[in-house]
Scaffold this active site. Structure first.
Site, mmCIF file in Angstrom:
data_model
loop_
_atom_site.group_PDB
_atom_site.id
_atom_site.type_symbol
_atom_site.label_atom_id
_atom_site.label_comp_id
_atom_site.label_asym_id
_atom_site.label_seq_id
_atom_site.Cartn_x
_atom_site.Cartn_y
_atom_site.Cartn_z
ATOM 1 N N LYS A 184 0.827 -1.207 0.000
ATOM 2 C CA LYS A 184 0.000 0.000 0.000
ATOM 3 C C LYS A 184 0.866 1.263 0.000
ATOM 4 C CE LYS A 184 -2.961 0.605 3.595
ATOM 5 N NZ LYS A 184 -2.811 1.899 4.278
ATOM 6 N N SER A 185 1.850 1.300 0.885
ATOM 7 C CA SER A 185 2.700 2.501 0.972
ATOM 8 C C SER A 185 3.408 2.762 -0.354
ATOM 9 C CB SER A 185 3.771 2.309 2.058
ATOM 10 O OG SER A 185 3.176 2.218 3.317
ATOM 11 N N ARG B 72 2.873 5.940 -3.259
ATOM 12 C CA ARG B 72 4.008 6.778 -3.695
ATOM 13 C C ARG B 72 4.236 6.631 -5.193
ATOM 14 N NH1 ARG B 72 4.188 5.729 1.560
ATOM 15 N NH2 ARG B 72 5.441 6.989 3.009
ATOM 16 N N ARG C 69 -8.451 11.736 12.937
ATOM 17 C CA ARG C 69 -7.020 11.495 13.154
ATOM 18 C C ARG C 69 -6.216 12.805 13.189
ATOM 19 N NH1 ARG C 69 -5.189 6.652 9.397
ATOM 20 N NH2 ARG C 69 -3.342 6.855 10.704
ATOM 21 N N SER D 11 7.426 8.784 12.040
ATOM 22 C CA SER D 11 6.295 8.651 11.137
ATOM 23 C C SER D 11 6.731 8.915 9.702
ATOM 24 C CB SER D 11 5.194 9.654 11.519
ATOM 25 O OG SER D 11 4.317 9.847 10.427
ATOM 26 N N GLN E 244 4.760 9.153 7.280
ATOM 27 C CA GLN E 244 3.819 10.098 6.668
ATOM 28 C C GLN E 244 4.264 11.533 6.942
ATOM 29 O OE1 GLN E 244 -0.065 8.911 8.062
ATOM 30 N NE2 GLN E 244 -0.055 7.044 6.825
ATOM 31 N N ASP F 42 2.120 -1.411 11.788
ATOM 32 C CA ASP F 42 0.810 -1.800 11.263
ATOM 33 C C ASP F 42 0.463 -3.259 11.567
ATOM 34 O OD1 ASP F 42 0.405 0.717 10.251
ATOM 35 O OD2 ASP F 42 1.087 0.223 8.233
ATOM 36 N N LYS G 174 -4.328 5.330 14.889
ATOM 37 C CA LYS G 174 -4.412 4.728 13.553
ATOM 38 C C LYS G 174 -5.872 4.777 13.082
ATOM 39 C CE LYS G 174 -0.085 3.887 13.051
ATOM 40 N NZ LYS G 174 0.674 4.593 12.019
ATOM 41 N N ARG H 238 -6.154 1.272 18.071
ATOM 42 C CA ARG H 238 -5.934 -0.182 17.924
ATOM 43 C C ARG H 238 -5.609 -0.867 19.248
ATOM 44 N NH1 ARG H 238 -3.033 -0.094 11.935
ATOM 45 N NH2 ARG H 238 -5.033 -0.055 10.822
HETATM 46 C C1 S3P Z 1 2.538 4.769 6.198
HETATM 47 C C2 S3P Z 1 3.156 5.092 7.382
HETATM 48 C C3 S3P Z 1 2.687 4.605 8.692
HETATM 49 C C4 S3P Z 1 1.739 3.434 8.549
HETATM 50 C C5 S3P Z 1 0.710 3.651 7.473
HETATM 51 C C6 S3P Z 1 1.375 3.869 6.141
HETATM 52 C C7 S3P Z 1 3.085 5.328 4.938
HETATM 53 O O1 S3P Z 1 1.998 5.657 9.340
HETATM 54 O O2 S3P Z 1 1.094 3.184 9.789
HETATM 55 O O3 S3P Z 1 -0.151 2.531 7.390
HETATM 56 O O4 S3P Z 1 2.710 4.832 3.860
HETATM 57 O O5 S3P Z 1 3.896 6.241 5.013
HETATM 58 P P1 S3P Z 1 2.781 6.758 10.225
HETATM 59 O O6 S3P Z 1 3.600 7.571 9.316
HETATM 60 O O7 S3P Z 1 1.682 7.546 10.876
HETATM 61 O O8 S3P Z 1 3.594 5.980 11.213
#
Ligand code: S3P
Length: 445
Positions: A29-30, A34, A130, A176, A178, A324, A351, A355
């Site tokens: 997914k990540s 991107r 969030r 993080s 993100q 995750d 999250k 969780r």
């Molecule tokens: C992700 C970063 C993680 C992860 C999320 C996907 C990403 O979050 O929990 O499912 O794709 O950069 P955080 O950056 O909040 O840790």
């Protein structure tokens, strides 16, 4: 328009069984997010194979189409994207609704903060709860103007950037990816070097993939930096299978005696492999074969055999790289001999759901002694009775309790499972093929 939907899907999982066979879980997914974003920002046409066609990544895809990228879907998991160039995004002319996806919202916030047009980002009820200050505050330090709702929540209204952003050196209070990625993407448009320091290394897919797109990125553990004014050049990207989706089969196989599962081409980026370290420390039998690199990311075929697990104190150094996977790991802990203790994982509370409480409440409903702590949990392995649990609309909570049935004494029903499609389309079919006695029911709202 809001993306909230009434939940209609429930999972009913008969107890017992084991997992077997060779499977390939969907794309990461990540990395899929991107790939779409960077292809859209690049000059030229990129081809993405192994794309995750889950709801979260489709939200990103629709948003970048709305901002001018040309997308051809060759099949479900193969995309050809012609980018607009770093300065070519156009005003989408509509609110950008990214559904359940924190990654879309936080990364796009960084990008949009640097544009000459204004924009609004919203999402579903979970995403609107969030925390977004973790990106809006550093972006404000760079000169962006972003209006949030009370408490720093979405919708986020991003003002047009009147002038180029300023580069910053940011010490993030949380590990993080993100946050780091949001700042680095804004940094592509800033004057000078934008630097992010983190307390622990978070996943580094942004750094790896930006480099593959021809951007010079300085990266080492807990640090990443990018110089503004660089361009991206189109590339072809192969997306590995998502270790976060593989985790449900890994835990399911580990807890169910007689299981023997092999998962092909799983992404094994060291910033993501905490789940393997933790399961091995608990006594799981996991081996990796055919290690190779695809799309700049390490992958391998992962084999998991059923085994007797024992409780452990989870090393806090593994938390960021397994962030995750804790819902699934809580199920492993419930099936292990003795107590498992987790601390240093307060991020789990923000999250898609909280969780820590979602998992501890669900485990207690199934007869397990699970104590929620502010930043973790204490779980005593025991007999899983079966019963009914709430997923709270969180995909990973739903999938975790589904695999728990492999060791339950009675059926487990999980309500509110629609969001499994955000990260693992085809979950029920793949799990049935692997041996999980899962049935899906639909309630018509
Ligand atoms: C992700 C970063 C993680 C992860 C999320 C996907 C990403 O979050 O929990 O499912 O794709 O950069 P955080 O950056 O909040 O840790």
């Amino acid at each position: 328009m809001s993306s909230d939907v009434l939940s209609v899907l429930s999972y009913h999982v008969a107890p017992g069984g084991r997992l077997s066979g060779r499977h390939r879980v969907p794309g990461d997914k990540s990395i899929s997010h991107r790939a779409v974003m960077f292809a859209a920002l690049a000059e030229g046409t990129s081809t993405i194979t192994g794309f995750l066609d889950g709801e979260d990544c489709l939200c990103t895809l629709r948003a970048f189409e709305a901002m001018g990228a040309t997308v051809a879907r060759l099949d479900r998991t193969t995309l050809r994207i012609t980018g607009v160039g770093i300065d070519g995004l156009k005003d989408p002319g509509t609110v950008l609704d990214v559904g359940n996806s924190g990654t879309s919202m936080r990364l796009m916030c960084g990008l949009l903060a640097a544009q000459r047009f204004g924009s609004t980002l919203t999402g579903d009820a979970s995403l609107r709860r969030r925390p977004m200050k973790r990106v809006t505050e550093p972006l404000a330090q760079m000169g962006a103007t972003i209006h949030t709702q009370a408490g720093g929540r979405a919708p986020l209204q991003i003002e047009p950037a009147a002038q180029p952003l300023n580069a910053i050196r940011y010490h993030s209070p949380v590990a993080s990816a993100q946050v780091k990625s949001s700042i680095l993407l804004a940094g592509l448009y800033a004057k000078g070097l934008t630097e992010v320091h983190e307390p622990e290394a978070s996943r580094d897919h942004t750094e790896r993939m930006l480099s593959a797109f021809g951007v010079r990125v300085e990266a080492r553990e807990g640090y990443a930096a990018v110089q503004g004014g660089q361009r991206l050049r189109a590339i072809d990207i192969e997306v590995p299978s998502d270790i976060s989706s593989a985790a449900f089969l890994m835990v399911g196989a580990a807890i169910a005696p007689g299981s023997d599962v092999t998962l092909d081409a799983v992404g094994l980026n060291p910033t993501r492999t905490g789940v393997i370290h933790i399961l091995k420390a608990m006594g799981a039998r996991i081996s990796i074969a055919n290690e190779r690199t695809i799309g700049g990311e390490p992958v391998g075929d992962v084999r998991i055999l059923g085994s007797a697990l024992h409780g452990i104190d989870i090393d806090p150094r593994w938390v960021a790289s397994a962030i995750d996977e804790f819902p699934a790991l809580f199920i492993a802990a419930a099936c292990a001999r003795g107590e498992t203790r987790l601390s240093g994982a307060a991020e789990l509370r923000v999250k898609e759901s909280d969780r820590i409480s979602a998992m501890c409440n669900g485990l207690r409903a199934l007869g397990i002694d699970a104590v929620a702590l502010a930043d973790g949990a204490r779980i005593s392995g025991g007999r899983l009775r079966g019963g009914s649990v709430e997923s709270l609309g969180d995909h990973r909570i739903a999938m975790s309790f589904a695999v728990a049935a492999l060791r339950a004494e009675q059926p487990i029903t999980i309500r509110d499972c629609d969001n499994v499609a955000t990260s693992f389309p085809g979950f029920s079919t793949l799990m049935q093929a692997a041996g999980l006695r899962l049935r899906v029911s639909t309630r018509h709202p």
